[in-house]
Design a protein around this motif. Structure first.
Motif, PDB file in Angstrom:
ATOM      1  N   GLU A  17      67.791   0.433  49.725  1.00 55.85           N
ATOM      2  CA  GLU A  17      67.144   0.161  51.016  1.00 55.85           C
ATOM      3  C   GLU A  17      68.108   0.560  52.130  1.00 55.85           C
ATOM      4  OE1 GLU A  17      64.178  -0.864  52.444  1.00 55.85           O
ATOM      5  OE2 GLU A  17      65.371  -0.635  54.273  1.00 55.85           O
ATOM      6  N   GLY A  67      57.661  -1.264  46.934  1.00 60.65           N
ATOM      7  CA  GLY A  67      58.860  -1.038  46.118  1.00 60.65           C
ATOM      8  C   GLY A  67      59.338  -2.315  45.450  1.00 60.65           C
ATOM      9  N   ASN A  68      59.366  -3.420  46.199  1.00 60.67           N
ATOM     10  CA  ASN A  68      59.848  -4.688  45.635  1.00 60.67           C
ATOM     11  C   ASN A  68      58.936  -5.179  44.516  1.00 60.67           C
ATOM     12  OD1 ASN A  68      62.103  -5.086  47.294  1.00 60.67           O
ATOM     13  ND2 ASN A  68      60.826  -5.927  48.926  1.00 60.67           N
ATOM     14  N   ALA A 115      62.708  -0.947  49.990  1.00 59.43           N
ATOM     15  CA  ALA A 115      62.449  -2.340  49.596  1.00 59.43           C
ATOM     16  C   ALA A 115      61.400  -2.973  50.500  1.00 59.43           C
ATOM     17  CB  ALA A 115      63.752  -3.135  49.606  1.00 59.43           C
ATOM     18  N   ILE A 144      66.488  -6.984  54.068  1.00 64.85           N
ATOM     19  CA  ILE A 144      65.143  -6.671  53.571  1.00 64.85           C
ATOM     20  C   ILE A 144      64.101  -7.245  54.522  1.00 64.85           C
ATOM     21  CG2 ILE A 144      63.518  -7.248  51.700  1.00 64.85           C
ATOM     22  CD1 ILE A 144      65.945  -6.743  49.829  1.00 64.85           C
ATOM     23  N   VAL A 151      67.165  -0.622  43.208  1.00 65.96           N
ATOM     24  CA  VAL A 151      66.397  -0.431  44.446  1.00 65.96           C
ATOM     25  C   VAL A 151      67.373  -0.123  45.582  1.00 65.96           C
ATOM     26  CG1 VAL A 151      64.726  -1.474  46.045  1.00 65.96           C
ATOM     27  CG2 VAL A 151      64.754  -2.198  43.641  1.00 65.96           C
ATOM     28  N   ASP A 153      59.244   4.630  50.131  1.00 70.43           N
ATOM     29  CA  ASP A 153      60.076   4.664  51.333  1.00 70.43           C
ATOM     30  C   ASP A 153      59.277   4.911  52.606  1.00 70.43           C
ATOM     31  OD1 ASP A 153      59.634   7.165  50.192  1.00 70.43           O
ATOM     32  OD2 ASP A 153      61.546   8.011  50.808  1.00 70.43           O
ATOM     33  N   ALA A 189      59.416  -3.089  41.479  1.00 74.65           N
ATOM     34  CA  ALA A 189      60.709  -3.419  40.846  1.00 74.65           C
ATOM     35  C   ALA A 189      60.582  -4.716  40.053  1.00 74.65           C
ATOM     36  CB  ALA A 189      61.788  -3.550  41.920  1.00 74.65           C
ATOM     37  N   ASP A 211      58.569 -10.010  52.302  1.00 73.23           N
ATOM     38  CA  ASP A 211      59.295  -8.916  51.633  1.00 73.23           C
ATOM     39  C   ASP A 211      60.518  -9.476  50.897  1.00 73.23           C
ATOM     40  OD1 ASP A 211      57.433  -7.477  53.062  1.00 73.23           O
ATOM     41  OD2 ASP A 211      58.835  -5.941  53.755  1.00 73.23           O
ATOM     42  N   TYR A 233      69.937  -4.450  43.633  1.00 70.51           N
ATOM     43  CA  TYR A 233      69.640  -4.004  45.001  1.00 70.51           C
ATOM     44  C   TYR A 233      70.881  -3.434  45.674  1.00 70.51           C
ATOM     45  CZ  TYR A 233      64.860  -5.631  45.225  1.00 70.51           C
ATOM     46  OH  TYR A 233      63.509  -5.752  45.027  1.00 70.51           O
ATOM     47  N   SER A 257      61.560  -9.385  46.875  1.00 73.76           N
ATOM     48  CA  SER A 257      62.812  -8.788  46.385  1.00 73.76           C
ATOM     49  C   SER A 257      63.608  -9.820  45.583  1.00 73.76           C
ATOM     50  CB  SER A 257      63.644  -8.238  47.540  1.00 73.76           C
ATOM     51  OG  SER A 257      64.202  -9.300  48.284  1.00 73.76           O
TER      52      SER A 257
END
Ligand SMILES: Cc1cc2nc3c(=O)[nH]c(=O)nc-3n(C[C@H](O)[C@H](O)[C@H](O)COP(=O)(O)OP(=O)(O)OC[C@H]3O[C@@H](n4cnc5c(N)ncnc54)[C@H](O)[C@@H]3O)c2cc1C
Length: 371
Positions: free
Chosen positions: A37, A19-20, A15, A42, A35, A151, A23, A100, A114, A104
């Motif tokens: 993490e 990635g966020n 995340a 996050i 997702v 990741d 998503a 971040d 999540y 998310s």
């Protein structure tokens, strides 16, 4: 066909911004996205300066509360202390944890699910999809049709999928310290890496380095340059450090239904070590690919790769230049013909920026022989 696609499970590992944002893009279109993490919060721990070019406003304008500073000027400095003062399109400095988290939250609002404190460990093929083994609280096995490795530099997804390759890293180190400044970024161009000062406000700045070799030595040397003899005290203040993957033009980004994004795919500019914008652009390419049409690899090669490759070439030139040549390069960057190009073009569009700079100032062509 699209309805069937939307029933498939898409799993994102990591995340971070790549990635966020991915998503968010797919859940907004009605896809089922989960997702995972490994950290419990996050964006934490932060290992980043948070400097982003204005290109971010086209991608995902950061909420005001995430923005710590706005900067339009920079000094580019050679090891021989030649200096170019340039104006830039507006750069922003974000609070990475807040940035971040905001991404998310947008994804979660669109329906992305999540799972925090859950580490992805293993991947097995199961029919047309995959079984993912996780370590953390709760369920330990998840099924997925698509797996997205967002990741980070040491990507377990890349390792599990056999896409890790022989990647190389810079080590980034930074402190946030009291530092009176006039709101100009300092980029110190050096062989093997870069050092920077990025103001947060008039009285403080993020001061750091990223080098392929001897990063700790370079870090101490840079702090000494900035703070003189008081540098040891500064160096013992809270330091953040992290790996930055060296962009590889040969990095594979997809295999069957497994895709890599951001640092996991070495999508970081080798000039300034910025990976936020390239990773988010790659997220756009992957989101468009999953929704139909050309493959992720083709979209990535068309939209993200050229500027990353241009940065990679500039890095190689700097690494192969003599100290005198770096002085000459910085002198040319300070000339009006080149400064105009730096002001008119985004730092994240290195290919057009480089080509236009060479067209305006043909003396820059000399440096191509160092490729
Ligand atoms: C000192 C330093 C300064 C930097 N400054 C800048 C800057 O100013 N501007 C800029 O653009 N870039 C900067 N970068 C680079 C930038 O931080 C990265 O390029 C960016 O964070 C990449 O985003 P990402 O989403 O691809 O990966 P990350 O941000 O690394 O996110 C990956 C996420 O995956 C999670 N994860 C990893 N493995 C697993 C697993 N097995 N299971 C579950 N979760 C997992 C991690 O916990 C993490 O949250 C800097 C880097 C360093 C080290």
């Amino acid at each position: 066909m699209q309805t069937k696609m939307k029933e498939l499970m898409i799993t994102v590992i990591g995340a971070g911004p790549s990635g966020n944002y991915f998503a968010y893009l797919l859940s907004k279109k009605g896809y089922k996205v989960q997702v995972f993490e490994e950290n419990s919060r996050i964006g934490v721990p932060v290992q980043c300066t948070g400097l982003i070019s204005e290109e971010i406003n086209r991608i995902a304008r950061p909420p005001r509360e995430c923005i710590l500073n706005r900067i339009k000027k920079a000094r580019i400095i050679s090891p021989g202390k030649v200096e170019a003062r340039v104006e830039l399109k507006e750069n922003i400095v974000v609070d990475r944890a807040a940035f971040d988290l905001s991404l998310s939250e947008k994804a979660a609002l669109e329906g992305a699910e999540y799972y925090l404190s859950t580490r992805f460990e293993k991947l097995e093929r199961a029919g047309r999809g995959y079984l993912l083994r996780m370590r953390g609280k709760g369920q330990s096995t998840f099924r997925s049709d698509y797996v997205i490795g967002a990741d980070g530099p040491l990507s377990t997804v890349a390792k599990e999928a056999g896409m890790y390759g022989n990647r190389k890293f810079f080590t980034g180190m930074q402190i946030t310290a009291k530092y009176s400044n006039s709101n100009e970024i300092e980029f110190h161009l050096q062989k093997g890496g870069i050092s920077w000062i990025v103001p947060i406000d008039e009285e403080s700045a993020r001061i750091g380095v990223a080098f392929e070799k001897d990063a700790n030595k370079e870090f101490n040397a840079f702090l000494k340059k900035v703070f003189g003899d008081k540098y040891r005290k500064k160096a013992s203040e809270k330091k953040v450090a992290g790996l930055i993957p060296k962009f590889s033009p040969f990095q594979r980004v997809e295999k069957r239904s497994i895709f890599l994004l951001g640092d996991a795919a070495t999508q970081v500019k080798a000039t300034t070590m910025g990976g936020i914008v390239p990773g988010m652009k790659a997220a756009e390419a992957l989101s468009a690919a999953i929704q139909g049409g050309a493959s992720y690899t083709i979209r990535y090669l068309a939209k993200v790769f050229p500027d990353l490759y241009a940065s990679f070439v500039v890095r190689r030139i700097i690494d192969r230049c003599s100290p005198d040549e770096i002085d000459r390069l910085v002198t040319l960057m300070g000339e009006k013909k080149v400064k105009d190009v730096l002001l008119a073009n985004s730092r994240d569009r290195m290919l057009p920026l480089g080509l236009k700079a060479m067209a305006n100032e043909p003396k820059l062509l000399y440096f191509l022989k160092r490729i």
